[in-house]
Design a protein around this motif. Structure first.
Motif, PDB file in Angstrom:
ATOM      1  N   ARG A  30       0.831  -1.205   0.000  1.00  0.00           N
ATOM      2  CA  ARG A  30       0.000   0.000   0.000  1.00  0.00           C
ATOM      3  C   ARG A  30       0.865   1.254   0.000  1.00  0.00           C
ATOM      4  N   GLU A  31       2.030   1.175   0.676  1.00  0.00           N
ATOM      5  CA  GLU A  31       2.922   2.327   0.722  1.00  0.00           C
ATOM      6  C   GLU A  31       3.458   2.661  -0.671  1.00  0.00           C
ATOM      7  N   VAL A  32       3.834   1.624  -1.415  1.00  0.00           N
ATOM      8  CA  VAL A  32       4.360   1.839  -2.763  1.00  0.00           C
ATOM      9  C   VAL A  32       3.272   2.401  -3.675  1.00  0.00           C
ATOM     10  N   LEU A  33       2.063   1.891  -3.558  1.00  0.00           N
ATOM     11  CA  LEU A  33       0.955   2.390  -4.370  1.00  0.00           C
ATOM     12  C   LEU A  33       0.647   3.847  -4.046  1.00  0.00           C
ATOM     13  N   ALA A  34       0.678   4.190  -2.747  1.00  0.00           N
ATOM     14  CA  ALA A  34       0.415   5.571  -2.349  1.00  0.00           C
ATOM     15  C   ALA A  34       1.490   6.502  -2.887  1.00  0.00           C
ATOM     16  N   ALA A  35       2.746   6.057  -2.835  1.00  0.00           N
ATOM     17  CA  ALA A  35       3.842   6.877  -3.351  1.00  0.00           C
ATOM     18  C   ALA A  35       3.695   7.094  -4.857  1.00  0.00           C
ATOM     19  N   GLU A  36       3.222   6.074  -5.568  1.00  0.00           N
ATOM     20  CA  GLU A  36       3.005   6.199  -7.010  1.00  0.00           C
ATOM     21  C   GLU A  36       1.950   7.267  -7.297  1.00  0.00           C
ATOM     22  N   ASP A  38       1.142   9.757  -5.299  1.00  0.00           N
ATOM     23  CA  ASP A  38       1.698  11.051  -4.902  1.00  0.00           C
ATOM     24  C   ASP A  38       2.542  11.640  -6.032  1.00  0.00           C
ATOM     25  N   ARG A  39       3.413  10.812  -6.623  1.00  0.00           N
ATOM     26  CA  ARG A  39       4.268  11.297  -7.706  1.00  0.00           C
ATOM     27  C   ARG A  39       3.441  11.785  -8.888  1.00  0.00           C
ATOM     28  N   ALA A  40       2.444  11.004  -9.257  1.00  0.00           N
ATOM     29  CA  ALA A  40       1.632  11.358 -10.424  1.00  0.00           C
ATOM     30  C   ALA A  40       0.829  12.630 -10.187  1.00  0.00           C
ATOM     31  N   ALA A  41       0.366  12.829  -8.951  1.00  0.00           N
ATOM     32  CA  ALA A  41      -0.459  13.992  -8.633  1.00  0.00           C
ATOM     33  C   ALA A  41       0.370  15.252  -8.416  1.00  0.00           C
ATOM     34  N   GLY A  42       1.692  15.080  -8.203  1.00  0.00           N
ATOM     35  CA  GLY A  42       2.521  16.234  -7.901  1.00  0.00           C
ATOM     36  C   GLY A  42       2.659  16.490  -6.422  1.00  0.00           C
ATOM     37  N   GLY A  43       2.399  15.463  -5.610  1.00  0.00           N
ATOM     38  CA  GLY A  43       2.510  15.605  -4.162  1.00  0.00           C
ATOM     39  C   GLY A  43       1.238  15.147  -3.478  1.00  0.00           C
ATOM     40  N   ARG A  44       1.386  14.657  -2.253  1.00  0.00           N
ATOM     41  CA  ARG A  44       0.214  14.176  -1.516  1.00  0.00           C
ATOM     42  C   ARG A  44      -0.790  15.285  -1.254  1.00  0.00           C
ATOM     43  N   HIS A  45      -0.282  16.505  -1.084  1.00  0.00           N
ATOM     44  CA  HIS A  45      -1.176  17.627  -0.798  1.00  0.00           C
ATOM     45  C   HIS A  45      -2.081  17.961  -1.979  1.00  0.00           C
ATOM     46  N   ARG A  46      -1.818  17.379  -3.156  1.00  0.00           N
ATOM     47  CA  ARG A  46      -2.643  17.643  -4.336  1.00  0.00           C
ATOM     48  C   ARG A  46      -3.610  16.507  -4.639  1.00  0.00           C
TER      49      ARG A  46
END
Length: 268
Positions: A30-36, A38-46
């Protein structure tokens, strides 16, 4: 072989899209999927959806292929009170999953489905991006640490976690190899002043500059003290590729072990 651009841009009218264009590798955490995401969105805050009444939900993009149309369709999904709403974003036609996720997140913003969470009135962070970086810097068991440790363990290396290399020295390393005397630190980009990713804060700038410079000075002092005690120090930035970082650590550990064996140290 790379998919021809013409086929990717045409939407694969005659064939189904290749798995690499939409399907993730099986077995990922789940951590790897979440990081993927985050990268695509431009950051978790987005990745936030405004639920109203000051509530926000973390969204994710899902890619699906409909066999009848041979098209990759992108959906935005999130959780709200036990329900899982979804909004269709559109079709994506790139040759890699990462590019299609990024395109889908762009669609979500263009459709007005996302919003950045406002900063709290007493927040010291200068922006949601800075706040996300601060929140992501935990003291122990961060995602980069867990990934690095997993790769090292798979290579047969054994180590201590969050341990003092020198017991009487109040300095804790993230991964410690006691016999070859190698101490590994996984440094967060925000708190340790990464030259590539640190962005100066516009709020309380002097405070944060002093704080980060103090952390950097402590890092340098830690390195000096451990080396004087006969230890080898390896520092890994959280943004580094985990496979490359693990390979670097393994070279140092095995090189130190070889040197000790050759010198006649039978404690190995």
């Amino acid at each position: 072989m790379t998919e021809p651009a013409s086929k990717a841009q045409s939407g694969w009218k005659h064939d189904c899209p290749p798995d690499r264009a939409w399907r993730g590798r099986p077995g990922r955490s789940r951590e790897v999927l979440a990081a993927e995401q985050d990268r695509a969105a431009g950051g978790r805050h987005r990745r936030s959806v405004d639920l109203g009444d000051g509530r926000f939900a973390r969204a994710s993009v899902e890619l699906k292929v409909l066999p009848a149309t041979r098209r990759i369709r992108a959906y935005l999904r999130w959780s709200d009170g036990g329900k899982s709403p979804a909004r269709y974003l559109g079709q994506v036609e790139h040759g890699t999953r990462g590019a299609n996720l990024a395109a889908a997140w762009k669609m979500a913003w263009e459709k007005g489905l996302l919003a950045e969470e406002p900063l709290a009135a007493d927040s010291w962070a200068s922006s949601p991006a800075v706040r996300a970086a601060m929140r992501g810097n935990r003291n122990k068991d961060t995602k980069p640490e867990l990934r690095l440790r997993s790769l090292l363990h798979k290579q047969g290396l054994r180590y201590r976690v969050a341990s003092r290399p020198v017991p009487e020295l109040r300095r804790t390393a993230d991964v410690v190899f006691t016999k070859p005397k190698v101490a590994v630190f996984v440094d967060g980009c925000f708190w340790h002043g990464c030259p590539e990713h640190l962005r100066a804060s516009s709020r309380n700038a002097e405070f944060w500059r002093t704080k980060i410079e103090g952390n950097q000075a402590r890092d340098a002092d830690t390195d000096r003290l451990l080396r004087e005690a006969g230890w080898t120090v390896v520092r890994v930035w959280e943004h580094e590729d985990p496979t490359a970082a693990a390979a670097r650590v393994m070279r140092v550990v095995r090189g130190s072990s070889t040197q000790q064996a050759e010198s006649g140290d039978m404690s190995l």
